[in-house]
Design a protein around this motif. Structure first.
Motif, mmCIF file in Angstrom:
data_model
loop_
_atom_site.group_PDB
_atom_site.id
_atom_site.type_symbol
_atom_site.label_atom_id
_atom_site.label_comp_id
_atom_site.label_asym_id
_atom_site.label_seq_id
_atom_site.Cartn_x
_atom_site.Cartn_y
_atom_site.Cartn_z
ATOM 1 N N SER A 37 3.363 -6.309 -10.114
ATOM 2 C CA SER A 37 3.666 -5.057 -10.794
ATOM 3 C C SER A 37 3.871 -3.982 -9.734
ATOM 4 O O SER A 37 3.450 -4.144 -8.588
ATOM 5 N N PRO A 38 4.508 -2.868 -10.124
ATOM 6 C CA PRO A 38 4.699 -1.789 -9.146
ATOM 7 C C PRO A 38 3.365 -1.264 -8.614
ATOM 8 O O PRO A 38 2.338 -1.331 -9.282
ATOM 9 N N LEU A 39 3.419 -0.736 -7.420
ATOM 10 C CA LEU A 39 2.248 -0.129 -6.786
ATOM 11 C C LEU A 39 1.752 1.029 -7.655
ATOM 12 O O LEU A 39 2.550 1.813 -8.172
ATOM 13 N N ALA A 40 0.451 1.137 -7.815
ATOM 14 C CA ALA A 40 -0.136 2.242 -8.576
ATOM 15 C C ALA A 40 0.265 3.574 -7.944
ATOM 16 O O ALA A 40 0.394 3.665 -6.715
ATOM 17 N N PRO A 41 0.493 4.611 -8.743
ATOM 18 C CA PRO A 41 0.947 5.899 -8.207
ATOM 19 C C PRO A 41 0.092 6.448 -7.058
ATOM 20 O O PRO A 41 0.638 6.941 -6.064
ATOM 21 N N ALA A 42 -1.222 6.362 -7.162
ATOM 22 C CA ALA A 42 -2.085 6.881 -6.086
ATOM 23 C C ALA A 42 -1.870 6.092 -4.796
ATOM 24 O O ALA A 42 -1.837 6.674 -3.698
ATOM 25 N N ASN A 43 -1.709 4.778 -4.912
ATOM 26 C CA ASN A 43 -1.466 3.953 -3.724
ATOM 27 C C ASN A 43 -0.063 4.157 -3.184
ATOM 28 O O ASN A 43 0.160 4.072 -1.973
ATOM 29 N N LEU A 44 0.887 4.434 -4.057
ATOM 30 C CA LEU A 44 2.240 4.741 -3.602
ATOM 31 C C LEU A 44 2.227 6.000 -2.747
ATOM 32 O O LEU A 44 2.863 6.048 -1.689
ATOM 33 N N ASP A 45 1.481 7.010 -3.164
ATOM 34 C CA ASP A 45 1.360 8.228 -2.364
ATOM 35 C C ASP A 45 0.744 7.929 -1.000
ATOM 36 O O ASP A 45 1.209 8.429 0.029
ATOM 37 N N LYS A 46 -0.316 7.110 -0.974
ATOM 38 C CA LYS A 46 -0.954 6.728 0.291
ATOM 39 C C LYS A 46 0.035 5.998 1.185
ATOM 40 O O LYS A 46 0.128 6.265 2.390
ATOM 41 N N LEU A 47 0.766 5.054 0.610
ATOM 42 C CA LEU A 47 1.733 4.277 1.383
ATOM 43 C C LEU A 47 2.810 5.183 1.973
ATOM 44 O O LEU A 47 3.150 5.061 3.153
ATOM 45 N N LYS A 48 3.326 6.096 1.179
ATOM 46 C CA LYS A 48 4.352 7.021 1.675
ATOM 47 C C LYS A 48 3.825 7.855 2.839
ATOM 48 O O LYS A 48 4.546 8.080 3.821
ATOM 49 N N ARG A 49 2.574 8.306 2.736
ATOM 50 C CA ARG A 49 1.986 9.110 3.831
ATOM 51 C C ARG A 49 1.888 8.292 5.116
ATOM 52 O O ARG A 49 2.208 8.773 6.205
ATOM 53 N N VAL A 50 1.431 7.046 4.984
ATOM 54 C CA VAL A 50 1.290 6.196 6.173
ATOM 55 C C VAL A 50 2.668 5.917 6.780
ATOM 56 O O VAL A 50 2.852 6.019 8.000
ATOM 57 N N LEU A 51 3.628 5.567 5.954
ATOM 58 C CA LEU A 51 4.972 5.291 6.469
ATOM 59 C C LEU A 51 5.561 6.532 7.140
ATOM 60 O O LEU A 51 6.213 6.416 8.183
ATOM 61 N N ALA A 52 5.325 7.696 6.566
ATOM 62 C CA ALA A 52 5.799 8.937 7.188
ATOM 63 C C ALA A 52 5.100 9.172 8.521
ATOM 64 O O ALA A 52 5.749 9.583 9.504
ATOM 65 N N ASP A 53 3.799 8.896 8.596
ATOM 66 C CA ASP A 53 3.065 9.047 9.851
ATOM 67 C C ASP A 53 3.657 8.179 10.951
ATOM 68 O O ASP A 53 3.608 8.547 12.130
ATOM 69 N N TYR A 54 4.178 7.023 10.594
ATOM 70 C CA TYR A 54 4.787 6.109 11.566
ATOM 71 C C TYR A 54 6.279 6.346 11.730
ATOM 72 O O TYR A 54 6.971 5.573 12.385
ATOM 73 N N ARG A 55 6.783 7.412 11.092
ATOM 74 C CA ARG A 55 8.201 7.783 11.158
ATOM 75 C C ARG A 55 9.108 6.664 10.643
ATOM 76 O O ARG A 55 10.175 6.392 11.211
ATOM 77 N N LEU A 56 8.657 6.011 9.574
ATOM 78 C CA LEU A 56 9.432 4.933 8.983
ATOM 79 C C LEU A 56 10.206 5.389 7.751
ATOM 80 O O LEU A 56 10.979 4.620 7.201
ATOM 81 N N LEU A 57 9.983 6.615 7.347
ATOM 82 C CA LEU A 57 10.736 7.194 6.225
ATOM 83 C C LEU A 57 11.584 8.352 6.715
ATOM 84 O O LEU A 57 11.230 9.036 7.621
#
Length: 131
Positions: free
Chosen positions: A111-131
């Motif tokens: 199933s899709p990632l839960a909204p709270a975890n999606l936010d966490k994932l986006k933050r981590v990916l942004a921290d690594y300059r992957l977004l």
């Protein structure tokens, strides 16, 4: 592939099986530790996101530059953690979708990632300059 998270078990396997038996890390958070006790490689989820960084960790270790390998390992820990916010492969597929690499469609039983975890994932990916 050793993915129990037990370094003791890894040591026992390597000790009991000897040099003719190759042990690979199957959990990214144990990559460096398993190499340090005699493991021969990694099977990495995070490598789907940053293959060059996982390769650099291995290359440094293989070249005997354990300090550089360990440094890369520790710098990747937050990204490793993000890949397991939920059951694999949900976070990695979501990350690759956010990065524009794949269509992140989830088929049952995923199933899709839960909204709270999606936010966490986006933050981590942004921290690594992957977004």
């Amino acid at each position: 592939k050793e993915a129990t998270g037990s370094l003791r078990q890894v040591c026992d396997i390597i000790h009991l099986c000897g040099a003719d038996f190759d042990v690979f890390s199957g959990d990214d958070f144990t990559n460096y530790a398993i190499l340090a006790v005699g493991g021969r490689g990694v099977i990495s989820v995070t490598a789907n996101i940053v293959p060059e960084r996982i390769a650099a960790m291995w290359d440094a270790f293989a070249a005997g530059d354990h300090a550089a390998s360990r440094d890369i390992h520790y710098r990747l820990l937050p990204l490793h953690d993000a890949m397991f916010l939920e059951t694999n492969p949900i976070p990695v597929k979501t990350a690759l979708g956010l990065m524009g690499k794949i269509n992140p469609e989830m088929r049952l039983p995923l199933s899709p990632l839960a909204p709270a975890n999606l936010d966490k994932l986006k933050r981590v990916l942004a921290d690594y300059r992957l977004l």
